[in-house]
Design a protein around this motif. Sequence first.
Motif, mmCIF file in Angstrom:
data_model
loop_
_atom_site.group_PDB
_atom_site.id
_atom_site.type_symbol
_atom_site.label_atom_id
_atom_site.label_comp_id
_atom_site.label_asym_id
_atom_site.label_seq_id
_atom_site.Cartn_x
_atom_site.Cartn_y
_atom_site.Cartn_z
ATOM 1 N N TYR A 179 3.784 6.708 -7.033
ATOM 2 C CA TYR A 179 4.122 7.160 -5.685
ATOM 3 C C TYR A 179 5.591 7.590 -5.630
ATOM 4 O O TYR A 179 5.926 8.648 -5.070
ATOM 5 C CB TYR A 179 3.862 6.039 -4.681
ATOM 6 C CG TYR A 179 4.214 6.397 -3.258
ATOM 7 C CD1 TYR A 179 3.323 7.091 -2.448
ATOM 8 C CD2 TYR A 179 5.448 6.036 -2.719
ATOM 9 C CE1 TYR A 179 3.635 7.421 -1.141
ATOM 10 C CE2 TYR A 179 5.775 6.362 -1.410
ATOM 11 C CZ TYR A 179 4.866 7.050 -0.623
ATOM 12 O OH TYR A 179 5.202 7.386 0.681
ATOM 13 N N GLU A 190 -1.770 10.598 -0.032
ATOM 14 C CA GLU A 190 -2.044 11.720 0.874
ATOM 15 C C GLU A 190 -0.989 11.814 1.971
ATOM 16 O O GLU A 190 -0.456 12.899 2.241
ATOM 17 C CB GLU A 190 -3.436 11.554 1.496
ATOM 18 C CG GLU A 190 -3.981 12.820 2.143
ATOM 19 C CD GLU A 190 -4.211 13.931 1.130
ATOM 20 O OE1 GLU A 190 -3.784 15.074 1.423
ATOM 21 O OE2 GLU A 190 -4.771 13.667 0.060
ATOM 22 N N LYS A 191 -0.681 10.682 2.594
ATOM 23 C CA LYS A 191 0.339 10.693 3.642
ATOM 24 C C LYS A 191 1.715 11.001 3.071
ATOM 25 O O LYS A 191 2.546 11.633 3.735
ATOM 26 C CB LYS A 191 0.353 9.344 4.366
ATOM 27 C CG LYS A 191 -0.839 9.118 5.277
ATOM 28 C CD LYS A 191 -0.712 7.812 6.051
ATOM 29 C CE LYS A 191 -1.901 7.622 6.995
ATOM 30 N NZ LYS A 191 -1.798 6.342 7.753
ATOM 31 N N ARG A 234 -2.907 13.369 -6.290
ATOM 32 C CA ARG A 234 -4.098 12.878 -5.583
ATOM 33 C C ARG A 234 -5.109 12.282 -6.551
ATOM 34 O O ARG A 234 -5.917 11.432 -6.157
ATOM 35 C CB ARG A 234 -4.751 14.042 -4.815
ATOM 36 C CG ARG A 234 -3.914 14.538 -3.627
ATOM 37 C CD ARG A 234 -4.721 15.504 -2.782
ATOM 38 N NE ARG A 234 -4.011 15.899 -1.572
ATOM 39 C CZ ARG A 234 -3.405 17.070 -1.402
ATOM 40 N NH1 ARG A 234 -3.439 17.973 -2.366
ATOM 41 N NH2 ARG A 234 -2.767 17.339 -0.270
ATOM 42 N N ARG A 243 0.833 -1.201 0.000
ATOM 43 C CA ARG A 243 0.000 0.000 0.000
ATOM 44 C C ARG A 243 0.871 1.255 0.000
ATOM 45 O O ARG A 243 1.826 1.358 0.761
ATOM 46 C CB ARG A 243 -0.911 0.013 1.227
ATOM 47 C CG ARG A 243 -1.826 -1.209 1.345
ATOM 48 C CD ARG A 243 -2.871 -1.216 0.251
ATOM 49 N NE ARG A 243 -3.789 -2.343 0.409
ATOM 50 C CZ ARG A 243 -4.777 -2.602 -0.431
ATOM 51 N NH1 ARG A 243 -4.974 -1.830 -1.492
ATOM 52 N NH2 ARG A 243 -5.570 -3.645 -0.227
ATOM 53 N N TYR A 244 0.500 2.187 -0.849
ATOM 54 C CA TYR A 244 1.190 3.473 -0.914
ATOM 55 C C TYR A 244 0.146 4.576 -0.807
ATOM 56 O O TYR A 244 -0.688 4.735 -1.690
ATOM 57 C CB TYR A 244 1.987 3.607 -2.222
ATOM 58 C CG TYR A 244 3.164 2.657 -2.298
ATOM 59 C CD1 TYR A 244 4.407 3.035 -1.814
ATOM 60 C CD2 TYR A 244 3.004 1.371 -2.827
ATOM 61 C CE1 TYR A 244 5.484 2.155 -1.862
ATOM 62 C CE2 TYR A 244 4.078 0.489 -2.878
ATOM 63 C CZ TYR A 244 5.313 0.890 -2.394
ATOM 64 O OH TYR A 244 6.377 0.025 -2.429
ATOM 65 N N ASN A 245 0.215 5.298 0.299
ATOM 66 C CA ASN A 245 -0.778 6.328 0.582
ATOM 67 C C ASN A 245 -0.291 7.672 0.036
ATOM 68 O O ASN A 245 0.645 8.269 0.579
ATOM 69 C CB ASN A 245 -1.026 6.406 2.088
ATOM 70 C CG ASN A 245 -2.238 7.255 2.430
ATOM 71 O OD1 ASN A 245 -2.393 8.367 1.933
ATOM 72 N ND2 ASN A 245 -3.107 6.728 3.275
ATOM 73 N N LYS A 294 -4.956 8.341 -6.902
ATOM 74 C CA LYS A 294 -5.128 7.475 -5.735
ATOM 75 C C LYS A 294 -6.040 6.299 -6.070
ATOM 76 O O LYS A 294 -6.994 6.432 -6.818
ATOM 77 C CB LYS A 294 -5.743 8.274 -4.576
ATOM 78 C CG LYS A 294 -4.766 9.280 -3.949
ATOM 79 C CD LYS A 294 -5.281 9.809 -2.643
ATOM 80 C CE LYS A 294 -6.553 10.595 -2.796
ATOM 81 N NZ LYS A 294 -7.009 11.194 -1.510
#
Length: 248
Positions: free
Chosen positions: A217, A75-76, A245, A71-73, A248
């Motif tokens: 990412y 936003e974070k 964004r 998982r690659y967020n 995502k």
Amino acid sequence: MDRLSVTGLVIALFAIYLGFILDGGSISALFELPAFIIVVGGTLGAVMLQSSSAQFYHALSLLKWVFTPPRYNIEKGIEKIVLWAIKSRESGYLSLENDALDEEDSYTQKGLNLLVDGVELENLQVSLELDLDVYREYNLRSANVFESMGGYSPTIGILGAVLGLIHAMTNLTEPALLGQSIATAFIATIYGVGFANLLYLPIANKIKEIIHQQTMYREMILEGLVAIAHGENPHAIENKLSAYRLGK
């Protein structure tokens, strides 16, 4: 666990099973060991022949991504980059040393370490771009192993069907054996087409999608670190990276 992958596989198998049962078929009729050996063994052998050992084993190691993808967020990731930009402006690049140690992603960790070490901007960018290109290419070639299996499997299935029909011709005077041989022939075709379109090709495309997400990412990380090295304003960096964004 990727619930979408599990749900998709269950729906596909159940739909085929239900349709076959409603049409009056017996599920036991779909299990033919000789046909399975011909199709799966032939496909595996063909793809091993075309692949290097390192690439083949790496492809097998990526299978876990289908159901437990990394998982690659986004936003974070943007929040971390903005924080790094603020810290570097206030206390210099050395203040990011602990952030590099705490970072789990090896690519991001390398980028931060290059920044902390005071590597020239051009060298930092070239090094990270090279790493990204090599990583993407290496993993895509592994995904292509499953894509190749999807290409070979239907053809091997046809080969199994022809072998079954050849065997059937030798049993023309024995109806019971003739029927069994013809069944093996058709089931080999089902295995070849079914494995290709329900397993091999979806697995290849799933892995490619995950590689695309990883690449996006890491491209964002690269853009952020280069912007920090340029000394850009944290707010301007956040605005620049906000485009990611959408992915995502």
